[in-house]
Design an enzyme around this catalytic site. Structure first.
Site, PDB file in Angstrom:
ATOM      1  N   THR A 140     -44.357 -14.103 125.331  1.00 59.23           N
ATOM      2  CA  THR A 140     -44.257 -15.505 124.899  1.00 59.23           C
ATOM      3  C   THR A 140     -43.787 -15.507 123.289  1.00 59.23           C
ATOM      4  O   THR A 140     -42.712 -15.443 122.892  1.00 59.23           O
ATOM      5  CB  THR A 140     -45.568 -16.473 124.804  1.00 59.23           C
ATOM      6  OG1 THR A 140     -46.607 -15.681 124.402  1.00 59.23           O
ATOM      7  CG2 THR A 140     -45.929 -16.621 126.489  1.00 59.23           C
ATOM      8  N   LYS A 161     -49.402  -8.723 126.923  1.00 53.83           N
ATOM      9  CA  LYS A 161     -48.758  -9.733 126.049  1.00 53.83           C
ATOM     10  C   LYS A 161     -49.952 -10.411 125.313  1.00 53.83           C
ATOM     11  O   LYS A 161     -51.060 -10.600 125.867  1.00 53.83           O
ATOM     12  CB  LYS A 161     -47.848 -10.678 126.934  1.00 53.83           C
ATOM     13  CG  LYS A 161     -48.340 -11.577 127.746  1.00 53.83           C
ATOM     14  CD  LYS A 161     -49.269 -12.549 127.340  1.00 53.83           C
ATOM     15  CE  LYS A 161     -48.601 -13.510 126.231  1.00 53.83           C
ATOM     16  NZ  LYS A 161     -49.332 -14.731 125.585  1.00 53.83           N
ATOM     17  N   THR A 211     -55.954 -13.671 123.669  1.00 52.87           N
ATOM     18  CA  THR A 211     -55.129 -14.274 124.741  1.00 52.87           C
ATOM     19  C   THR A 211     -54.133 -13.647 125.224  1.00 52.87           C
ATOM     20  O   THR A 211     -53.357 -13.211 124.455  1.00 52.87           O
ATOM     21  CB  THR A 211     -54.575 -15.491 123.798  1.00 52.87           C
ATOM     22  OG1 THR A 211     -54.306 -16.540 124.782  1.00 52.87           O
ATOM     23  CG2 THR A 211     -53.107 -15.417 123.741  1.00 52.87           C
ATOM     24  N   ASN A 262     -47.569 -21.938 114.533  1.00 49.12           N
ATOM     25  CA  ASN A 262     -48.744 -22.829 115.505  1.00 49.12           C
ATOM     26  C   ASN A 262     -48.690 -24.321 115.237  1.00 49.12           C
ATOM     27  O   ASN A 262     -49.207 -25.023 116.009  1.00 49.12           O
ATOM     28  CB  ASN A 262     -49.888 -22.082 115.382  1.00 49.12           C
ATOM     29  CG  ASN A 262     -50.087 -20.955 116.221  1.00 49.12           C
ATOM     30  OD1 ASN A 262     -50.452 -20.820 117.268  1.00 49.12           O
ATOM     31  ND2 ASN A 262     -50.108 -19.735 115.181  1.00 49.12           N
TER      32      ASN A 262
END
Length: 407
Positions: free
Chosen positions: A169, A192, A203, A402
């Site tokens: 991602t 990932k 995550t 972010n």
């Protein structure tokens, strides 16, 4: 770049290989059109057998994504033949319809594999997703991709590499590892994750494979022991995802059953190396930081204190600015709910003492923190327990990435 090192039992570790390094596995990664960017976004890992043992660990976030709920359910059998993974959408907070989408995806994978010549049921298919939370997946594209990806599967380096690229991602590079044991069995893996990295795995999506002959209970033990000391101790931003999943599949294709201790060691080394790669590619990273607390009254105290330091934004911004502000570290550890005596605390940056018995050393402000790797060690001098957390600095780039993730 290929990395080869020697570890326990003369095992070779390579980063140019991944989930298809062990015998009995094929994989693929394609562009299904899930991502607007047109980048690869659908991956498949397939276990050819003869065994199909599997284990998994998942996020401890109470808000679990639909694919997590599905995969937890199918793993109750201790068997998996395939893992389908998509990037570009988390399928989290999507309600019953999202769960049905995960179920439908598993059924489509099972049907495609059966048509390909390998009889497979949906209950043997794990589903993993990563991306933006809150939106349903474009199922027309997902299902078309499932039908196509089965025909792209390959062993060797190619299939695993394509799969590792397809699950990215905000990652900038794929993360892979393979450990070849001298006794002719192998562990491979891909992962990932670049943001929302915090305990309860970080995550991340991670698929590990081995060609060892292993029962599900032994796999589960190896995986839980490994994640507890690796992924659960990677804490980039203190945020815990809805989709965290780590799966371990065993094909048995080597015909070799390693001792439990050797399996535990290999899985842990694979996870540890993937953790290092995740840390190095974390969002906005300019410094790789290791926080170690020693001299704690218990292992739990050491871990809690190290995590408190690793999550402290003032510590992280000081590291970003190469500022040896040791007072911020002591202020952070002082907030930890652990046994400590502030007049006995000792601390170092990169091995250079900056605080002894709670007081700064004469050269504390002169320590050079301009290097890319920073080690922070705090000695509580209460007991004999220790723990280490991996983290990073907090940079302008992290905030920028972010602040606009969903736009």
């Amino acid at each position: 770049m290929t990395k080869i090192v020697e570890i326990v039992n003369e095992t070779r570790l390579l980063r140019a290989q991944g989930v298809t390094a062990p015998a009995g596995f094929q994989a693929a990664g394609i562009t299904a059109g899930i991502k607007v960017s047109g980048a690869p976004d659908l991956a498949l890992v397939f276990n050819e057998g003869p065994d199909y043992a599997a284990a998994g660990v998942f996020t401890r976030n109470k808000v679990k994504a639909a694919p997590v709920l599905w995969t937890q359910r199918v793993l109750s059998t201790g068997q998996l033949r395939a893992v389908i993974l998509n990037s570009g959408g988390a399928n989290a907070c999507t309600g019953p319809a999202g769960f049905q989408d995960a179920h439908t995806t598993a059924e489509a994978v099972a049907a495609a594999l059966s048509d390909w010549g390998t009889e497979t049921g949906a209950i043997e298919v794990a589903v993993c997703s990563t991306g933006l939370i809150g939106d349903r997946l474009p199922m027309d594209k997902v299902l078309a991709g499932v039908r196509a990806i089965v025909h792209k599967m390959a062993g060797g380096v190619t299939g695993g590499d394509d799969a590792a690229h397809a699950i990215m991602t905000t990652d900038t590079v794929p993360k892979q590892v393979a450990l070849h044991n001298r006794n002719k069995w192998t562990v491979g893996g891909m992962a990932k994750g670049a943001g929302m990295l915090a305990p309860s795995l970080a995550t991340m999506l991670c698929v590990l494979t081995t060609d060892a002959v292993v029962e599900p209970a032994a796999l589960d033990q190896a995986l839980r022991r490994a994640t507890a000391h690796t992924f659960d101790r990677l804490d980039i931003d203190g945020c815990c995802s809805t989709n965290d999943t780590v799966l371990l599949l065993a094909s048995g294709a080597s015909g070799i059953t390693p001792p439990q201790a050797d399996l535990d060691d290999a899985v842990r080394h694979a996870c540890d190396d993937l953790c290092a790669q995740l840390q190095a590619d974390a969002e906005g990273v300019t410094k790789r930081v290791t926080v170690t607390v020693i001299g704690a009254a218990s292992d739990d105290d050491a871990l809690v204190a190290a995590r408190m330091i690793a999550r402290d934004n003032l510590v992280k911004t000081a590291v970003f600015g190469s500022d040896p502000n040791w007072g911020r570290v002591l202020a952070a550890v002082g907030m930890a709910p652990v046994a400590l005596d502030p007049d006995r605390l000792c601390m170092s940056f990169n091995g250079a003492a900056v605080c002894i018995d709670g007081v700064g050393t004469p050269c504390a402000r002169d320590v050079d923190l301009s290097t890319a790797d920073i080690d922070i060690t705090v000695d509580l001098r209460i007991g004999d327990s220790a723990a280490t957390i991996r983290t990073t600095d907090l940079s302008h780039t992290y905030v920028e990435e972010n602040s606009a993730y969903s736009s």
